[in-house]
Design an enzyme around this catalytic site. Structure first.
Site, short mmCIF file in Angstrom:
data_model
loop_
_atom_site.label_atom_id
_atom_site.label_comp_id
_atom_site.label_asym_id
_atom_site.label_seq_id
_atom_site.Cartn_x
_atom_site.Cartn_y
_atom_site.Cartn_z
N THR A 123 -25.45 46.31 3.03
CA THR A 123 -26.72 47.06 3.08
C THR A 123 -27.86 46.21 2.51
OG1 THR A 123 -25.53 49.13 2.86
CG2 THR A 123 -27.85 49.18 2.23
N ASP A 145 -15.90 48.78 -4.96
CA ASP A 145 -15.33 47.45 -5.21
C ASP A 145 -15.94 46.75 -6.44
OD1 ASP A 145 -14.09 47.98 -2.82
OD2 ASP A 145 -15.43 46.74 -1.63
#
Ligand code: F6P
Length: 369
Positions: A123, A145
Site C-alpha cells: 500500500t 507481519d
C-alpha cells in the site's frame, strides 16, 4: 491537487492489502476527529480497487460508531488492486495494465483534498507512486507481519501473536498427553516476527524463522534430547517463510494478480514429516492460516490503532502530506512514506526476543545465533 482555499475539507480513507485486526479502530480514529473538525469523509471500498473503479461511500459518525472492537474492515480490502499493475482479462489470458489515471480522476471527481491509506509495504509503495502523480496521501502502517522498518510495531501484529500463543497453549496439552511433536505453521511472509513473538509467548521449544535457514540435524538433536530428559513432547513453531540450509521456501501457489504473486505455505507439513522420519517420533502439524488475521483486536492493537488514526488525521489537517505515522518507543511520530518503504524489517540475531529465547533454551534450528 492542493486543498482548495488552503484548508483540507474532504478526505478519503482506504484499507489496502491483507486485512488485520485494528483496521476499523483506525477508521474510527480518523473519522471521528475529522467530523469534529468539520471535514467530510469518503470511505473508498476494497482498497485501491475502489479508487480505480470509483467505488466509495460517504462515511458518517453513525458508520464509525461501535466498530472499535470489530475485526476486518468495514471498507473491504484487496491485495489485487494495484492501479499500476492492474490485471485485466484478455480472452483466456491476463494482461497487466496501468489504471493510475483513473485514480486521479476519481480523487478529483470526489472532491478529495487528501487520502489516508492504511496498509502495509504494498500500500505504501502504491501511495508513493500516486503522490508522485500529485495526490496528497498520509499513510498508516498495518500488517500482522510487523515487517516495516520505519515503525517499532504495526497494528495487527499483537493480535496475531495472541492467536499463535493461544494455539500453542492448546497444542501443549494434547502434545504432552500423546507424547508427540507438534508443528505449528504461522504467517509472516519473509519476516519471522509472528513465529518469534508467538513462539516465545507460547513457550515453543523450537522456532524456525525465514531469516535463519535451519539444519535438520540440529532440530532432530533438540527433539531427541528433550525425549531423553523425560520431556516426551516438543512444540515447533515454524514461520511460513522458513527454509532449511541450502533449501528453498515452500510455495503453495503463484498468482500474478496479487501485489506479491507468491503465496507461501506448506513448510509445517514438511517439518513434521522430516522429524517423524528422522527421530522416529509421532508428529502432527497445524497450519494456523487466516485465524491469525481474523477476529477482534487485542487491547494493545485497539490503543495503537486509535493513536495511529488520530495522529494521521492531525497530519492531514496540518497538511503534512507524504508522511506515514509510526511508533517510536512510546511516541507516535511520522516518517516520509518513501523512507518507510525503503527497508523491510527482518529479525536480526541480536534482537531482545532472540536473546531471551536463547536464554530459556529455545532452539532456532541452527548451531548458534
Ligand atoms: O501480509 C499478511 C499475510 O497474512 C502474510 O502473513 C501471508 O503470507 C499473506 O498475507 C497471506 O495472504 P492471503 O490472505 O492473500 O492468502
Amino acid at each position: 491537487m492542493s486543498p482548495k482555499n488552503g484548508k483540507v475539507k474532504r478526505i478519503g480513507i482506504l484499507t489496502g492489502g491483507g486485512d488485520c485486526p485494528g483496521l476499523n479502530a483506525v477508521i474510527r480514529g480518523v473519522a471521528k476527529p475529522a467530523h469534529d473538525h468539520g471535514l467530510s469523509v469518503v470511505g473508498i471500498l476494497d482498497g485501491f480497487e475502489g479508487l480505480v473503479e470509483g467505488k466509495a461511500v460517504e462515511l458518517y459518525n453513525k458508520d464509525v460508531s461501535g466498530i472499535l472492537a470489530q475485526g476486518g474492515t468495514i471498507l473491504g480490502s484487496s491485495n489485487k488492486g494495484d492501479p499500476f499493475h492492474w490485471p485485466e482479462k484478455n480472452g483466456g489470458d491476463i494482461k497487466i495494465v496501468n489504471r493510475s489515471k483513473e485514480c486521479i480522476r476519481n480523487y478529483e471527481g470526489w472532491g478529495l483534498d487528501a487520502i489516508i491509506a492504511i496498509g502495509g509495504d504494498g500500500t505504501m509503495h502504491i501511495s508513493k507512486k500516486l503522490m508522485d502523480m500529485g495526490m496528497n496521501i498520509v499513510g498508516v502502517p498495518k500488517t500482522i507481519d510487523n515487517d516495516l522498518e520505519a515503525t517499532d510495531q504495526t497494528f495487527g501484529h499483537d493480535s496475531a501473536v495472541w492467536v499463535v500463543s493461544e494455539a500453542i497453549d492448546r497444542l501443549h496439552t494434547t502434545a504432552s498427553s500423546h507424547h508427540r511433536v507438534m508443528v505449528i505453521e504461522v504467517m509472516g511472509r519473509y519476516a519471522g516476527w509472528i513465529a518469534l513473538n508467538g513462539g516465545l509467548a507460547g513457550g515453543a521449544d523450537i522456532i524456525l524463522l525465514p531469516e535463519f535457514p535451519f539444519s535438520w540435524d540440529v532440530i532432530f538433536e533438540k527433539v531427541t534430547q528433550r525425549n531423553m530428559r523425560g520431556k516426551r513432547f516438543s512444540i515447533v513453531c515454524v514461520s511460513e517463510g522458513a527454509k532449511p540450509i541450502g533449501g528453498e521456501m515452500v510455495i503453495k501457489a503463484k498468482d500474478i494478480k496479487r501485489t506479491d504473486p507468491i503465496q507461501l505455505g506448506g513448510i509445517g507439513e514438511v517439518v513434521a514429516k522430516r522429524i517423524s522420519e528422522g527421530c522416529d517420533l509421532e508428529t502432527r502439524y497445524t497450519v494456523l492460516g487466516h485465524l491469525q488475521r481474523g477476529g477482534s483486536p487485542t487491547p494493545y492493537d485497539r490503543i495503537l490503532s486509535t493513536k495511529f488514526g488520530t495522529s494521521a488525521i492531525e497530519l492531514v489537517i496540518k497538511k503534512k502530506f507524504g508522511r506515514m505515522v509510526a511508533l517510536k518507543g512510546s511516541d507516535i511520530v511520522s516518517v516520509r512514506i518513501e523512507d518507510a518503504i525503503s527497508k523491510q524489517k527482518l529479525v536480526k540475531p541480536n534482537v531482545q526476543a532472540i536473546l531471551a529465547a536463547n536464554a530459556v533454551g529455545v532452539s532456532f534450528g541452527t548451531e548458534k545465533l
